[in-house]
Write a protein that holds these residues in place. Structure first.
Motif, mmCIF file in Angstrom:
data_model
loop_
_atom_site.group_PDB
_atom_site.id
_atom_site.type_symbol
_atom_site.label_atom_id
_atom_site.label_comp_id
_atom_site.label_asym_id
_atom_site.label_seq_id
_atom_site.Cartn_x
_atom_site.Cartn_y
_atom_site.Cartn_z
ATOM 1 N N GLN A 43 -10.878 3.004 -17.811
ATOM 2 C CA GLN A 43 -9.697 3.528 -17.372
ATOM 3 C C GLN A 43 -9.338 4.260 -15.910
ATOM 4 O O GLN A 43 -8.464 4.210 -15.552
ATOM 5 C CB GLN A 43 -8.973 4.245 -18.496
ATOM 6 N N PHE A 44 -10.586 4.746 -15.629
ATOM 7 C CA PHE A 44 -10.726 5.442 -14.301
ATOM 8 C C PHE A 44 -10.177 4.869 -13.270
ATOM 9 O O PHE A 44 -9.520 5.373 -12.553
ATOM 10 C CB PHE A 44 -12.180 5.860 -14.173
ATOM 11 N N HIS A 45 -10.514 3.298 -13.062
ATOM 12 C CA HIS A 45 -9.895 2.759 -11.829
ATOM 13 C C HIS A 45 -8.305 2.634 -11.823
ATOM 14 O O HIS A 45 -7.719 2.865 -10.744
ATOM 15 C CB HIS A 45 -10.614 1.046 -11.852
ATOM 16 N N GLY A 46 -7.798 2.722 -13.013
ATOM 17 C CA GLY A 46 -6.335 2.610 -13.207
ATOM 18 C C GLY A 46 -5.800 3.981 -12.652
ATOM 19 O O GLY A 46 -4.673 4.134 -12.036
ATOM 20 N N LEU A 47 -6.594 5.037 -12.926
ATOM 21 C CA LEU A 47 -6.133 6.404 -12.907
ATOM 22 C C LEU A 47 -6.244 6.639 -11.369
ATOM 23 O O LEU A 47 -5.074 7.255 -10.649
ATOM 24 C CB LEU A 47 -7.016 7.379 -13.335
ATOM 25 N N LEU A 48 -7.073 6.194 -10.814
ATOM 26 C CA LEU A 48 -7.201 6.261 -9.324
ATOM 27 C C LEU A 48 -5.989 5.716 -8.241
ATOM 28 O O LEU A 48 -5.395 6.136 -7.486
ATOM 29 C CB LEU A 48 -8.688 5.955 -8.702
ATOM 30 N N LYS A 49 -5.984 4.541 -8.886
ATOM 31 C CA LYS A 49 -4.855 3.516 -8.133
ATOM 32 C C LYS A 49 -3.448 4.253 -8.395
ATOM 33 O O LYS A 49 -2.688 4.308 -7.356
ATOM 34 C CB LYS A 49 -4.965 2.319 -8.964
ATOM 35 N N ASP A 50 -3.225 4.674 -9.696
ATOM 36 C CA ASP A 50 -2.027 5.454 -10.003
ATOM 37 C C ASP A 50 -1.671 6.515 -9.068
ATOM 38 O O ASP A 50 -0.618 7.043 -8.633
ATOM 39 C CB ASP A 50 -1.686 5.931 -11.429
ATOM 40 N N LEU A 51 -2.896 7.382 -9.111
ATOM 41 C CA LEU A 51 -2.439 8.732 -8.141
ATOM 42 C C LEU A 51 -2.850 8.534 -6.659
ATOM 43 O O LEU A 51 -2.922 9.644 -6.035
ATOM 44 C CB LEU A 51 -3.670 9.788 -8.852
ATOM 45 N N ASP A 52 -3.303 7.471 -6.277
ATOM 46 C CA ASP A 52 -3.515 6.953 -4.852
ATOM 47 C C ASP A 52 -4.689 7.843 -4.355
ATOM 48 O O ASP A 52 -4.658 8.748 -3.249
ATOM 49 C CB ASP A 52 -2.417 7.038 -3.985
ATOM 50 N N LEU A 53 -5.955 7.817 -5.139
ATOM 51 C CA LEU A 53 -6.839 8.854 -4.684
ATOM 52 C C LEU A 53 -8.041 7.815 -4.479
ATOM 53 O O LEU A 53 -8.488 6.965 -5.318
ATOM 54 C CB LEU A 53 -7.178 9.851 -5.930
ATOM 55 N N ASP A 54 -9.153 8.402 -3.559
ATOM 56 C CA ASP A 54 -10.451 7.857 -3.761
ATOM 57 C C ASP A 54 -11.603 8.461 -4.701
ATOM 58 O O ASP A 54 -10.855 9.691 -5.181
ATOM 59 C CB ASP A 54 -11.215 7.830 -2.248
ATOM 60 N N ARG A 55 -12.315 7.831 -4.826
ATOM 61 C CA ARG A 55 -13.244 8.431 -6.025
ATOM 62 C C ARG A 55 -13.815 9.836 -5.815
ATOM 63 O O ARG A 55 -13.753 10.741 -6.553
ATOM 64 C CB ARG A 55 -14.400 7.606 -6.100
ATOM 65 N N VAL A 56 -14.402 10.094 -4.465
ATOM 66 C CA VAL A 56 -14.690 11.496 -3.855
ATOM 67 C C VAL A 56 -13.671 12.597 -4.119
ATOM 68 O O VAL A 56 -13.949 13.682 -4.581
ATOM 69 C CB VAL A 56 -15.621 11.590 -2.602
ATOM 70 N N SER A 57 -12.648 12.139 -3.872
ATOM 71 C CA SER A 57 -11.452 13.138 -3.753
ATOM 72 C C SER A 57 -11.198 13.765 -5.284
ATOM 73 O O SER A 57 -10.937 14.485 -5.634
ATOM 74 C CB SER A 57 -10.237 12.741 -3.060
ATOM 75 N N ALA A 58 -11.187 12.495 -6.200
ATOM 76 C CA ALA A 58 -10.974 12.861 -7.357
ATOM 77 C C ALA A 58 -12.063 13.706 -8.163
ATOM 78 O O ALA A 58 -11.700 14.761 -8.739
ATOM 79 C CB ALA A 58 -11.018 11.325 -8.251
ATOM 80 N N PHE A 59 -13.112 13.498 -7.686
ATOM 81 C CA PHE A 59 -14.153 14.415 -8.123
ATOM 82 C C PHE A 59 -14.050 15.705 -7.541
ATOM 83 O O PHE A 59 -14.227 16.545 -8.236
ATOM 84 C CB PHE A 59 -15.759 13.771 -7.701
#
Length: 367
Positions: A213-229
């Motif tokens: 579900q993490f991929h969908g979370l990033l897409k919905d919030l318009d974040l790249d992975r490192v920014s999310a971390f």
């Protein structure tokens, strides 16, 4: 902006060396890696390979419905997926193919891949003479001319089935000295998080039931992975010392802890599952050289390493992810976990004891 980019692509295609000039450069530099030679000539790797159509190379169509069932018939091969910093090689047969419009799967004990058919644009069947030997491969590239997957024949490969597959995929157009049109890839750029996204990210992260579900979370919030971390908080993600990846490989090998190793590009993600055994250093490269799995990783390209926890059906799962200076993922590791089982304690303990990076000190030094 779009028109200028198209014009730049057209200029690049018009000013590139001819197929004959590329072949001559290849003859003068027989030991240079194709990716490196193409870069030095100002062309993509797909253009370099295409320059040999009619000289041991044929154009083929990357038609999944024929390609992967046909590969199942040829038996043992070596499947290679790479990005600019890591090369992932698996030796074995292609087994269970599952078609999908946006994403397809190859499942098997050795070759395990996720393929994105929209990025398999150019294909070639390549034959190269090396002394008395002939080396054969199927090579596939995206619209930018970057390799998405290469499949190499081995001594155990059924070459009758191989030739039958190549004939089935061969395109009618086999004109010599015609190079493919390729477009420049947009450079990877980090995304600027929107105001207030941190709260939403942490709520959504905590509510996940499946790591996918993490991929969908990033897409919905318009974040790249490192920014999310960076925004998630240390409960879920924390930075590690850049030397953690080589340390991880050596520790899992010495303690025989099975792992999953993911390397991907725009068109394919390739996965190894199991224990690694032989870990070797060669300059900036760290290598795994096991009977059915080879990994070649440029450690000097690793700029950031993160340990990441994601909620799962039982507890959470822990990964190690390495990124280059632009924030683009190089490689990713998970512990092996059977369906319906909790994450292995030895894997979790190993990750949690890798040297952490003091982010506050790092930021202070950077300023």
């Amino acid at each position: 902006m779009k028109a200028r980019r198209m014009n730049a692509d057209q200029d690049s295609n018009e000013n590139r060396p001819s197929a004959a000039a590329i072949r001559e450069a290849r003859a003068q530099n027989p030991k240079t890696r194709e990716r490196d030679l193409a870069s030095s000539l100002g062309v993509s790797e797909a253009e370099l390979v295409a320059s040999f159509v009619g000289h041991g190379t044929r154009r083929i169509e990357p038609r999944f419905d024929d390609l992967f069932p046909g590969l199942k018939e040829v038996g043992e091969v070596m499947a290679l997926t790479r990005n600019k910093s890591a090369v992932h090689e698996k030796i074995g047969p292609f087994e269970k193919f599952i078609q999908g419009k946006r994403a397809a799967l190859m499942l098997g004990e050795q070759i395990d891949m996720r393929m994105f058919p929209g990025n398999w644009v150019h294909g070639f069947a390549v034959e190269k003479t090396d002394g008395k030997d002939v080396r054969r491969s199927l090579q596939f590239f995206d619209a930018h001319g970057d390799a998405v997957q290469k499949i190499h024949a081995r001594p155990e490969t059924d070459m009758v089935a191989w030739e039958r597959l190549v004939d089935r995929l061969s395109l009618e157009d086999q004109r010599e000295d015609v190079l493919p049109e390729v477009t420049r890839a947009e450079p990877f750029r980090r995304k600027i998080p929107s105001e207030g996204v941190e709260t939403a990210l942490r709520e959504r992260w905590r509510a996940m039931k499946d790591p996918h579900q993490f991929h969908g979370l990033l897409k919905d919030l318009d974040l790249d992975r490192v920014s999310a971390f960076e925004l998630a908080g240390e409960t879920w993600a924390w930075p590690l010392d850049a030397g953690s990846v080589p340390a991880l490989l050596r520790l899992t090998a010495s303690e025989r802890i099975p792992l999953m190793c993911f390397v991907g590009n725009r068109g394919c993600i390739q996965i190894h599952t199991g224990v690694v055994e032989t870990v070797m250093d060669r300059g900036p490269w760290i290598n795994i050289m096991d009977p059915t799995f080879h990994l070649h990783l440029r450690t000097d390209h690793i700029h950031e390493v993160w340990a990441v926890r994601k909620p799962a059906d039982i507890g959470h799962v822990t990964s190690i992810e390495a990124y280059d200076r632009d924030g683009q993922q190089i490689i990713q590791f998970f512990g092996v976990r059977g369906e319906g089982n909790a994450e292995r304690g030895d894997w979790r303990s190993l990750v949690e004891n890798l040297p952490r990076l003091d982010r506050a000190v790092e930021l202070e030094v950077a300023e």
